[in-house]
Design a protein around this motif. Structure first.
Motif, short mmCIF file in Angstrom:
data_model
loop_
_atom_site.label_atom_id
_atom_site.label_comp_id
_atom_site.label_asym_id
_atom_site.label_seq_id
_atom_site.Cartn_x
_atom_site.Cartn_y
_atom_site.Cartn_z
N VAL A 146 0.82 -1.21 0.00
CA VAL A 146 0.00 0.00 0.00
C VAL A 146 0.86 1.27 0.00
CG1 VAL A 146 -1.99 -1.11 1.06
CG2 VAL A 146 -0.21 -0.14 2.52
N ASN A 147 2.03 1.22 0.60
CA ASN A 147 2.91 2.39 0.59
C ASN A 147 3.42 2.68 -0.81
OD1 ASN A 147 2.76 2.86 3.39
ND2 ASN A 147 4.33 1.33 3.79
N ARG A 150 0.57 4.22 -2.77
CA ARG A 150 0.35 5.62 -2.38
C ARG A 150 1.40 6.54 -3.01
NH1 ARG A 150 2.88 8.31 1.24
NH2 ARG A 150 3.73 6.41 2.18
N THR A 163 -4.60 8.02 -0.03
CA THR A 163 -4.68 7.04 1.06
C THR A 163 -5.13 5.71 0.47
OG1 THR A 163 -5.28 8.76 2.65
CG2 THR A 163 -5.69 6.49 3.30
N VAL A 164 -4.39 4.64 0.82
CA VAL A 164 -4.70 3.30 0.28
C VAL A 164 -4.85 2.35 1.46
CG1 VAL A 164 -3.96 1.46 -1.27
CG2 VAL A 164 -3.34 3.83 -1.78
N ARG A 165 -5.95 1.59 1.48
CA ARG A 165 -6.22 0.63 2.55
C ARG A 165 -6.66 -0.71 1.97
NH1 ARG A 165 -10.48 1.47 5.46
NH2 ARG A 165 -11.47 2.96 4.04
N LYS A 166 -6.32 -1.78 2.68
CA LYS A 166 -6.76 -3.13 2.32
C LYS A 166 -7.94 -3.52 3.18
CE LYS A 166 -2.18 -4.95 1.07
NZ LYS A 166 -1.20 -6.02 1.37
N LEU A 167 -8.95 -4.10 2.56
CA LEU A 167 -10.08 -4.68 3.27
C LEU A 167 -10.18 -6.14 2.86
CD1 LEU A 167 -12.85 -1.91 3.04
CD2 LEU A 167 -11.31 -2.41 4.94
N TYR A 168 -9.67 -7.00 3.73
CA TYR A 168 -9.65 -8.43 3.39
C TYR A 168 -11.07 -8.98 3.39
CZ TYR A 168 -4.58 -8.59 3.71
OH TYR A 168 -3.25 -8.40 3.49
N LEU A 172 -9.81 -3.30 -2.18
CA LEU A 172 -8.81 -2.24 -1.99
C LEU A 172 -9.54 -0.90 -2.05
CD1 LEU A 172 -5.68 -1.76 -1.78
CD2 LEU A 172 -5.73 -1.29 -4.23
N VAL A 173 -9.28 -0.03 -1.06
CA VAL A 173 -9.96 1.27 -0.97
C VAL A 173 -8.92 2.37 -1.19
CG1 VAL A 173 -11.30 2.81 0.50
CG2 VAL A 173 -11.66 0.34 0.62
N THR A 175 -8.50 6.55 -1.52
CA THR A 175 -9.10 7.86 -1.29
C THR A 175 -8.10 8.93 -1.74
OG1 THR A 175 -10.31 6.99 0.61
CG2 THR A 175 -10.17 9.38 0.40
#
Length: 329
Positions: A146-147, A150, A163-168, A172-173, A175
Motif C-alpha cells: 500500500v505504501n 500511495r 490514502t490506500v487501505r486493504k479490506l480483506y 482495496l480502498v 481515497t
C-alpha cells in the motif's frame, strides 16, 4: 554391602586426592552443615552431567524435527522443477497469463483483488487512477504494497494526497485529494492545466478544462490571478473574453469572442476596461469591423480596422472633397 548384596554407599568415583565429607546418619540434625539448595540454572536445566546423560540416551532420529526429511525432499524437488521451468521459458508464459506466482497463489486461496473502491476524484477518471497505481486483475490483495501504491499515486500531478487501505479478503480502498484546476496555460504551443498558484498540474489532453480561464505567454501561469481580477473588472463583458495574453511580462492583451484584441495598459488596466464597457454601451464598438482596440493611452482610443473596413474607409475619403485652394467651402 548388606546381606542382600547391595552397597550401602554410592559408587561414585572421585579423582585422586579429592576429599569427600559425609555426615553421619546421626548428624543430620541441628549440628549438621546446612543443606545447599541447587542453583536456579540447575533447577531449570539440570546439571551438565544430567544433560549429557539424557542426550546420550535419546536416539538421533528422535532429536531431529519431525518431517525434516520430507520437507527437504520436497524443497529439493521444487527447486529442480522451478529451475527446469525457468530454463525452458515456461515461467515467462505463466507470468504473462496469470501474473507473478505468489499473486497467483494468493488468488487461488481467495485473496485476489476483486474490488477497487475509489473516492475523492472529480477531474480524474477511475481508469486513470488504476493506470497510475499499476493495478490490474493479475495482482492479489495479500501481496500489494500500500505504501508503494500511495507513492505512485502522489507522483501524479493532479493528486495532492492519497490514502490506500486493504479490506480483506479482496477489496482495496483508494481515497484521493485532487489539486483543483484553476486555469489553462498556453506556452510554446503546448497547453497545460494549472492550479491557483500557477503550478502545472498536467498536460491538457481532453476537453474537460475548456471552460477554465485561459492565459497565454511566458510567465502567465504564475500571474493568472491578475487575469482573473481583469475578468471581474470587465463586468458585463466578462463572458465575451476568451483569453488573456501576457505581453513582455508587463501588460495584458485580451482576446474577445469575435477575435478582436483589446490592448490594456501596464498600469490602470481596470480603468481601461471600464472605458471599454462604456464604449460598448454607447457605440457598440465590439460589433464594428475592428481588429484591435488600443486602450493604453488614457486620453484616447486607437482602433485598427479590418482590411475590408480599411479599404472602404479609404474609398470614402477619396470621394470626400478636401478643403483647400480651388474648393468651394
Amino acid at each position: 554391602m548388606d546381606g542382600g548384596g547391595r552397597y550401602l554407599q554410592p559408587m561414585t568415583a572421585y579423582p585422586a586426592g579429592f576429599v569427600v565429607a559425609r555426615s553421619a546418619p546421626g548428624q543430620r540434625g541441628a549440628g549438621a552443615a546446612p543443606f545447599k539448595k541447587p542453583s536456579r540454572i540447575t533447577r531449570f536445566f539440570g546439571s551438565s552431567r544430567s544433560v549429557r546423560r539424557r542426550s546420550a540416551s535419546v536416539p538421533l532420529e528422535r532429536r531431529l524435527p519431525r518431517f525434516l526429511g520430507t520437507g527437504l525432499a520436497l524443497g529439493f524437488f521444487g527447486a529442480v522443477v522451478g529451475f527446469g521451468l525457468w530454463q525452458g521459458g515456461h515461467i515467462d508464459g505463466f507470468v504473462r497469463e496469470y501474473g507473478e506466482p505468489h499473486h497467483a497463489l494468493a488468488r487461488a486461496v481467495g485473496l485476489g483483488l476483486d474490488q477497487v473502491t475509489i473516492s475523492g476524484i472529480s477531474q480524474m477518471t477511475e481508469k486513470e487512477v488504476l493506470a497510475a497505481a499499476g493495478i490490474n486483475s493479475k495482482l492479489s490483495l495479500a501481496f500489494l504494497d500500500v505504501n508503494d501504491l500511495r507513492e505512485r499515486l502522489e507522483r501524479v500531478p493532479m493528486v495532492k494526497t492519497a490514502t490506500v487501505r486493504k479490506l480483506y479478503p479482496n477489496e482495496l480502498v483508494i481515497t484521493l485529494t485532487e489539486r483543483e484546476a484553476h486555469g489553462v496555460w498556453q506556452n510554446n504551443g503546448e497547453l497545460f492545466v494549472i492550479a491557483a498558484d500557477g503550478t502545472v498540474i498536467d498536460l491538457m489532453q481532453d476537453e474537460r478544462y475548456l471552460d477554465l480561464p485561459f492565459v497565454v505567454g511566458e510567465g502567465a501561469n504564475t500571474r493568472s490571478k491578475e487575469y482573473l481580477a481583469l475578468l471581474g473588472a470587465a463586468g458585463p463583458l466578462k463572458g465575451r473574453i476568451r483569453a488573456g495574453t501576457l505581453v513582455a511580462g508587463r501588460r495584458w492583451t485580451l482576446k474577445m469572442d469575435n477575435g478582436m484584441d483589446v490592448r490594456l495598459p501596464e498600469l490602470g488596466a481596470a480603468d481601461a476596461l471600464a472605458r471599454l464597457v462604456k464604449l460598448e454601451n454607447e457605440q457598440k464598438i465590439l460589433e464594428k469591423d475592428v481588429l484591435a482596440i488600443d486602450l493604453r493611452m488614457a486620453d484616447r482610443v486607437v482602433v485598427r480596422l479590418t482590411e475590408e473596413a480599411a479599404l472602404a474607409r479609404a474609398e470614402a475619403l477619396k470621394k470626400k472633397p478636401m478643403r483647400g485652394k480651388g474648393v468651394d467651402t
